[in-house]
Design a protein around this motif. Structure first.
Motif, short mmCIF file in Angstrom:
data_model
loop_
_atom_site.label_atom_id
_atom_site.label_comp_id
_atom_site.label_asym_id
_atom_site.label_seq_id
_atom_site.Cartn_x
_atom_site.Cartn_y
_atom_site.Cartn_z
N GLY A 31 0.81 -1.21 0.00
CA GLY A 31 0.00 0.00 0.00
C GLY A 31 0.85 1.27 0.00
O GLY A 31 2.08 1.22 0.06
N PHE A 32 0.18 2.41 -0.06
CA PHE A 32 0.84 3.71 -0.12
C PHE A 32 1.80 3.92 1.05
O PHE A 32 2.94 4.33 0.86
CB PHE A 32 -0.22 4.83 -0.13
CG PHE A 32 0.36 6.19 0.01
CD1 PHE A 32 0.95 6.82 -1.08
CD2 PHE A 32 0.35 6.85 1.24
CE1 PHE A 32 1.51 8.09 -0.95
CE2 PHE A 32 0.91 8.11 1.37
CZ PHE A 32 1.48 8.73 0.27
N ASN A 39 10.55 3.68 0.57
CA ASN A 39 11.33 4.70 -0.14
C ASN A 39 12.18 5.53 0.81
O ASN A 39 13.35 5.81 0.54
CB ASN A 39 10.41 5.61 -0.95
CG ASN A 39 10.10 5.01 -2.30
OD1 ASN A 39 10.95 4.42 -2.93
ND2 ASN A 39 8.86 5.15 -2.72
N VAL A 40 11.61 5.92 1.93
CA VAL A 40 12.37 6.71 2.91
C VAL A 40 13.52 5.86 3.46
O VAL A 40 14.65 6.33 3.56
CB VAL A 40 11.46 7.23 4.05
CG1 VAL A 40 12.27 7.79 5.20
CG2 VAL A 40 10.49 8.28 3.50
#
Length: 186
Positions: A31-32, A39-40
């Motif tokens: 999910g988002f 990504n972080v």
């Protein structure tokens, strides 16, 4: 009651067994929030660094009185440092901290994460558009931490980029274009 149970059971059989449903769920794309966290985390682990040098703060003349414009600083002396990476699609991600002189010549820090979708129109050149999300603190708000999500654009040639954001606002506040140079150190 039996007909309701039969209908529910038939519906579950049509959908698949609970184990099959769980397998389908785990095979689904993250999910988002999970993608954002990944990504972080990947950016934090990067061993590539860049330097940020604030270049200009431009107050949109259509939204300010002349007296306000004359009182503002538009040379945001400062410095920043960050970690960056390009993902498998060639898009840019960064975690960074920057401090600069704001419109009132007071120090303003900004710490955040940035992402830009990147296009490569010519060899060595990149164009980027995306966002930055982070926290800042300003003297005119008693240095209370303020969250910010802002648009981000850049024009890049090899290791040097001109990057900018626009801070929206109203009459005599906000509506500021802030630009800096970004130099990739590796």
């Amino acid at each position: 009651m039996r007909s309701i149970a039969f209908c529910l059971g038939a519906g579950l059989l049509a959908l698949g067994s609970p184990a099959a449903l769980a397998a389908d769920y785990t095979a689904a794309e993250p999910g988002f929030w999970q993608r954002s966290r990944d990504n972080v985390e990947a950016t934090w682990r990067s061993d590539r660094y860049e330097l940020y040098v604030p270049a200009v703060t431009w107050h949109n003349r259509a939204f300010y009185d002349r007296a306000k414009i004359d009182s503002f600083n538009e040379r945001p002396w400062g410095l920043g440092f960050g970690r960056y990476r390009y993902d498998a699609d060639g898009d840019w991600h960064a975690l960074y901290a920057m401090a600069f002189l704001d419109s009132h010549k007071d120090v303003e820090p900004f710490v955040g994460y940035a992402y830009q979708k990147t296009w490569r129109p010519l060899d060595g050149w990149r164009l980027g558009a995306g966002f930055t999300a982070g926290v800042t603190a300003r003297s005119d708000y008693s240095y209370i931490p303020l969250p910010a999500v802002l648009p981000l654009v850049s024009v890049e040639y090899r290791r040097l980029a001109l990057q900018a954001t626009y801070i929206p606002g109203g009459h005599n506040n906000g509506n500021v274009l802030f630009a800096w140079l970004r130099w990739q150190l590796d």
